[in-house]
Design a protein around this motif. Structure first.
Motif, PDB file in Angstrom:
ATOM      1  N   MET A  42      -3.845  16.670  -5.993  1.00 41.63           N
ATOM      2  CA  MET A  42      -4.293  16.397  -4.636  1.00 41.63           C
ATOM      3  C   MET A  42      -4.800  17.666  -3.967  1.00 41.63           C
ATOM      4  O   MET A  42      -4.088  18.674  -3.869  1.00 41.63           O
ATOM      5  N   ALA A  43      -6.042  17.619  -3.496  1.00 46.26           N
ATOM      6  CA  ALA A  43      -6.625  18.741  -2.779  1.00 46.26           C
ATOM      7  C   ALA A  43      -5.881  18.967  -1.463  1.00 46.26           C
ATOM      8  O   ALA A  43      -5.170  18.082  -0.970  1.00 46.26           O
ATOM      9  N   ALA A  44      -6.060  20.123  -0.895  1.00 47.20           N
ATOM     10  CA  ALA A  44      -5.457  20.417   0.405  1.00 47.20           C
ATOM     11  C   ALA A  44      -5.886  19.373   1.430  1.00 47.20           C
ATOM     12  O   ALA A  44      -7.041  18.931   1.450  1.00 47.20           O
ATOM     13  N   HIS A  45      -4.945  18.955   2.254  1.00 49.01           N
ATOM     14  CA  HIS A  45      -5.219  18.045   3.381  1.00 49.01           C
ATOM     15  C   HIS A  45      -5.844  16.727   2.915  1.00 49.01           C
ATOM     16  O   HIS A  45      -6.715  16.176   3.588  1.00 49.01           O
ATOM     17  N   SER A  46      -5.374  16.217   1.799  1.00 48.85           N
ATOM     18  CA  SER A  46      -5.966  14.992   1.255  1.00 48.85           C
ATOM     19  C   SER A  46      -4.899  13.916   1.082  1.00 48.85           C
ATOM     20  O   SER A  46      -3.700  14.174   1.226  1.00 48.85           O
ATOM     21  N   VAL A  47      -5.355  12.718   0.773  1.00 47.19           N
ATOM     22  CA  VAL A  47      -4.453  11.614   0.470  1.00 47.19           C
ATOM     23  C   VAL A  47      -4.902  10.923  -0.812  1.00 47.19           C
ATOM     24  O   VAL A  47      -6.064  11.006  -1.215  1.00 47.19           O
ATOM     25  N   ALA A  48      -3.970  10.222  -1.432  1.00 45.50           N
ATOM     26  CA  ALA A  48      -4.265   9.216  -2.443  1.00 45.50           C
ATOM     27  C   ALA A  48      -3.631   7.928  -1.938  1.00 45.50           C
ATOM     28  O   ALA A  48      -2.514   7.947  -1.417  1.00 45.50           O
ATOM     29  N   VAL A  49      -4.354   6.823  -2.060  1.00 44.69           N
ATOM     30  CA  VAL A  49      -3.843   5.535  -1.588  1.00 44.69           C
ATOM     31  C   VAL A  49      -3.930   4.531  -2.718  1.00 44.69           C
ATOM     32  O   VAL A  49      -5.013   4.308  -3.288  1.00 44.69           O
ATOM     33  N   LEU A  50      -2.798   3.924  -3.061  1.00 45.75           N
ATOM     34  CA  LEU A  50      -2.735   2.923  -4.123  1.00 45.75           C
ATOM     35  C   LEU A  50      -2.367   1.576  -3.509  1.00 45.75           C
ATOM     36  O   LEU A  50      -1.506   1.497  -2.629  1.00 45.75           O
ATOM     37  N   ARG A  51      -2.986   0.523  -4.017  1.00 39.60           N
ATOM     38  CA  ARG A  51      -2.577  -0.838  -3.650  1.00 39.60           C
ATOM     39  C   ARG A  51      -1.840  -1.422  -4.847  1.00 39.60           C
ATOM     40  O   ARG A  51      -2.399  -1.544  -5.945  1.00 39.60           O
ATOM     41  N   LEU A  52      -0.565  -1.776  -4.629  1.00 36.46           N
ATOM     42  CA  LEU A  52       0.283  -2.300  -5.678  1.00 36.46           C
ATOM     43  C   LEU A  52       0.293  -3.829  -5.613  1.00 36.46           C
ATOM     44  O   LEU A  52       0.467  -4.413  -4.542  1.00 36.46           O
ATOM     45  N   THR A  53       0.110  -4.450  -6.781  1.00 37.15           N
ATOM     46  CA  THR A  53       0.162  -5.896  -6.904  1.00 37.15           C
ATOM     47  C   THR A  53       1.184  -6.262  -7.961  1.00 37.15           C
ATOM     48  O   THR A  53       1.183  -5.685  -9.057  1.00 37.15           O
ATOM     49  N   PRO A  54       2.104  -7.196  -7.687  1.00 36.25           N
ATOM     50  CA  PRO A  54       3.152  -7.527  -8.663  1.00 36.25           C
ATOM     51  C   PRO A  54       2.564  -7.986  -9.992  1.00 36.25           C
ATOM     52  O   PRO A  54       1.590  -8.728 -10.028  1.00 36.25           O
ATOM     53  N   GLN A  55       3.142  -7.540 -11.068  1.00 39.36           N
ATOM     54  CA  GLN A  55       2.720  -7.974 -12.409  1.00 39.36           C
ATOM     55  C   GLN A  55       3.200  -9.405 -12.650  1.00 39.36           C
ATOM     56  O   GLN A  55       4.296  -9.765 -12.201  1.00 39.36           O
ATOM     57  N   ALA A  94       0.867  -1.177   0.000  1.00 40.85           N
ATOM     58  CA  ALA A  94       0.000   0.000   0.000  1.00 40.85           C
ATOM     59  C   ALA A  94       0.903   1.226   0.000  1.00 40.85           C
ATOM     60  O   ALA A  94       1.875   1.294   0.761  1.00 40.85           O
ATOM     61  N   VAL A  95       0.590   2.173  -0.865  1.00 38.36           N
ATOM     62  CA  VAL A  95       1.369   3.409  -0.961  1.00 38.36           C
ATOM     63  C   VAL A  95       0.421   4.587  -0.761  1.00 38.36           C
ATOM     64  O   VAL A  95      -0.570   4.725  -1.497  1.00 38.36           O
ATOM     65  N   LEU A  96       0.707   5.411   0.228  1.00 36.80           N
ATOM     66  CA  LEU A  96      -0.144   6.570   0.530  1.00 36.80           C
ATOM     67  C   LEU A  96       0.617   7.848   0.226  1.00 36.80           C
ATOM     68  O   LEU A  96       1.758   8.026   0.659  1.00 36.80           O
ATOM     69  N   PHE A  97      -0.017   8.744  -0.505  1.00 37.38           N
ATOM     70  CA  PHE A  97       0.499  10.075  -0.807  1.00 37.38           C
ATOM     71  C   PHE A  97      -0.284  11.075   0.036  1.00 37.38           C
ATOM     72  O   PHE A  97      -1.512  11.153  -0.062  1.00 37.38           O
ATOM     73  N   LEU A  98       0.411  11.837   0.857  1.00 37.54           N
ATOM     74  CA  LEU A  98      -0.220  12.803   1.761  1.00 37.54           C
ATOM     75  C   LEU A  98       0.119  14.219   1.339  1.00 37.54           C
ATOM     76  O   LEU A  98       1.295  14.568   1.197  1.00 37.54           O
ATOM     77  N   ASN A  99      -0.901  15.037   1.144  1.00 41.86           N
ATOM     78  CA  ASN A  99      -0.717  16.464   0.900  1.00 41.86           C
ATOM     79  C   ASN A  99      -0.956  17.203   2.213  1.00 41.86           C
ATOM     80  O   ASN A  99      -2.086  17.395   2.632  1.00 41.86           O
ATOM     81  N   ARG A 100       0.128  17.637   2.845  1.00 41.32           N
ATOM     82  CA  ARG A 100       0.028  18.369   4.109  1.00 41.32           C
ATOM     83  C   ARG A 100      -0.329  19.833   3.893  1.00 41.32           C
ATOM     84  O   ARG A 100      -0.683  20.539   4.845  1.00 41.32           O
ATOM     85  N   ALA A 101      -0.236  20.304   2.651  1.00 46.25           N
ATOM     86  CA  ALA A 101      -0.378  21.728   2.353  1.00 46.25           C
ATOM     87  C   ALA A 101      -1.821  22.198   2.470  1.00 46.25           C
ATOM     88  O   ALA A 101      -2.775  21.413   2.429  1.00 46.25           O
TER      89      ALA A 101
END
Length: 405
Positions: A392-405, A333-340
């Motif tokens: 990414m909107a202010a104070h938001s996250v994007a979360v990706l689930r990675l699965t091996p190809q 799981a990879v989470l991108f956090l926008n603290r701005a």
């Protein structure tokens, strides 16, 4: 007859404790993944009663939260009455006229479990009777009521040794014979992550939470904290977390006043960090948006992953932070956090990056190994063979689930 059994069990417990022959045990089969549930304090504080607790159990079922995996209905401070002549704790009869056993029976009839609250000191944080000197009595009383979870606070504890105090209640719970999850709540003051693995199933790492994104709410002698300050206080703690012993970032404030992006980010961060997910809103009145956040099965699956690895901060670019959590079967799981406080456009060329987790011994050379990814919140799909572009909107996250190809 029940009272006689309680007295006998309590006296036996006192003798056992005095002999120092109690084996150091907790119920090891509990909390193999972070606990999921609800707690009364964030919304109701001391305004607790059996009618409301029954309605919360009903709402947990009706909302789909039970089906999503939530199981604990936890009563926080202020359920207490006085102690009787033998020292056994009673419920507040005005608020819980049917008694705690009847309430536990009702919660159990819904397929859920009931939690309760006490304190290592003479009094609780709200001034009700604490468990100091009554640990074995209280544990056997809770067992007789059918309690499944004990949150144990740290107010009124001057000159008390925390390791000994929490170990005493752990031993009392074990001796009472009923499996009860033991949630340590001493706010991280005494670094419980260094000594409590064999004592509790989770331990608080910070002071209390407050429903804000990035703030400190000063109460004079102590402070409560927003989402980002609590997140930042987890630095260096992930090596202590794992199945049966979790870093607890406190009960959630989803649905309690922040905006939807902030609620989604709050929930996602707690899930990634393998924190217990204990809702703190009024389940009877939550919006559809709040319900969708709390019951997002993909995000819950990340939290409940059996590897039990707390996410690590992988990339820090100031306003943007990226967290990685290894999962079962080679997924991540990879989470991108926008603290701005503003919208941010962000691009990641996976092939230029390498991820190594020294604690869990996972590593990825993204230029050599490719993954398909799925966006947990928005449903998009893609591959790490291509550059990722996010808005990414202010104070938001994007979360990706990675699965091996």
């Amino acid at each position: 007859m029940i009272k006689k059994l309680l007295i006998n069990a309590g006296l036996f417990g006192f003798a056992l404790a005095a002999s120092m022959s109690v084996s150091a045990q907790k119920f090891e089969h509990l909390a193999k993944t972070p606990q999921l549930g609800w707690n009364s304090w964030n919304t109701f504080a001391c305004d607790v009663n059996e009618k409301m607790i029954r309605e919360m159990a009903d709402a947990m079922v009706a909302s789909g939260m039970k089906d999503a995996g939530y199981e604990y209905i936890n009563i926080d401070d202020c359920w207490h009455g006085e102690r009787d002549k033998q020292g056994f704790i009673q419920v507040d009869k005005k608020s819980f006229p049917s008694g705690m056993k009847a309430l536990a029976d009702y919660v159990h009839s819904k397929g859920l479990k009931l939690g309760i609250y006490s304190d290592a000191g003479n009094t609780t944080c709200a001034g009700r009777p604490g468990s100091r000197g009554h640990e074995y009595q209280d544990a056997v009383t809770y067992a007789s009521w059918g309690i499944d979870y004990v949150k144990y606070d740290w107010c009124d504890t001057k000159d008390i040794n925390p390791k000994a105090a929490y170990a005493t209640m752990r031993d009392a719970i074990h001796k009472a014979g009923r499996p009860m999850l033991f949630s340590i709540c001493e706010w991280g003051d005494n670094k419980p992550w260094e000594w409590a693995t064999d004592v509790g199933h989770s331990w608080r790492t910070t002071g209390d939470i407050y429903p804000c994104w990035n703030c400190e709410h000063n109460h004079g002698s102590w402070s409560s904290w927003g989402v980002l300050p609590i997140l930042d206080k987890q630095a260096g703690l992930r090596k202590y977390a794992g199945p049966g012993h979790w870093n607890d970032m406190d009960m959630m404030e989803v649905g309690n006043g922040m905006n939807e992006d902030e609620d989604r980010a709050h929930f996602s961060l707690w899930a990634m960090m393998a924190s217990p997910l204990i809702a703190g809103n009024d389940l009877r009145k939550m919006s559809e948006a709040t319900k969708k956040i709390l019951t997002n099965k993909d995000m819950l699956a990340i939290n409940q992953d059996k590897l039990g690895i707390q996410a690590m901060k992988w990339i820090d670019e100031g306003d943007i932070e990226i967290y990685v959590k290894p999962l079962e079967k080679g997924d991540y799981a990879v989470l991108f956090l926008n603290r701005a406080d503003t919208t941010v456009n962000y691009s990641l060329d996976w092939g230029f990056h390498y991820m190594k987790d020294d604690i869990s011994k996972h590593e990825i050379f993204f230029d050599k190994k490719k993954f398909n990814w799925r966006d947990i919140w928005n449903g998009g799909k893609g591959s790490t063979a291509e550059k990722l572009n996010l808005t990414m909107a202010a104070h938001s996250v994007a979360v990706l689930r990675l699965t091996p190809q």
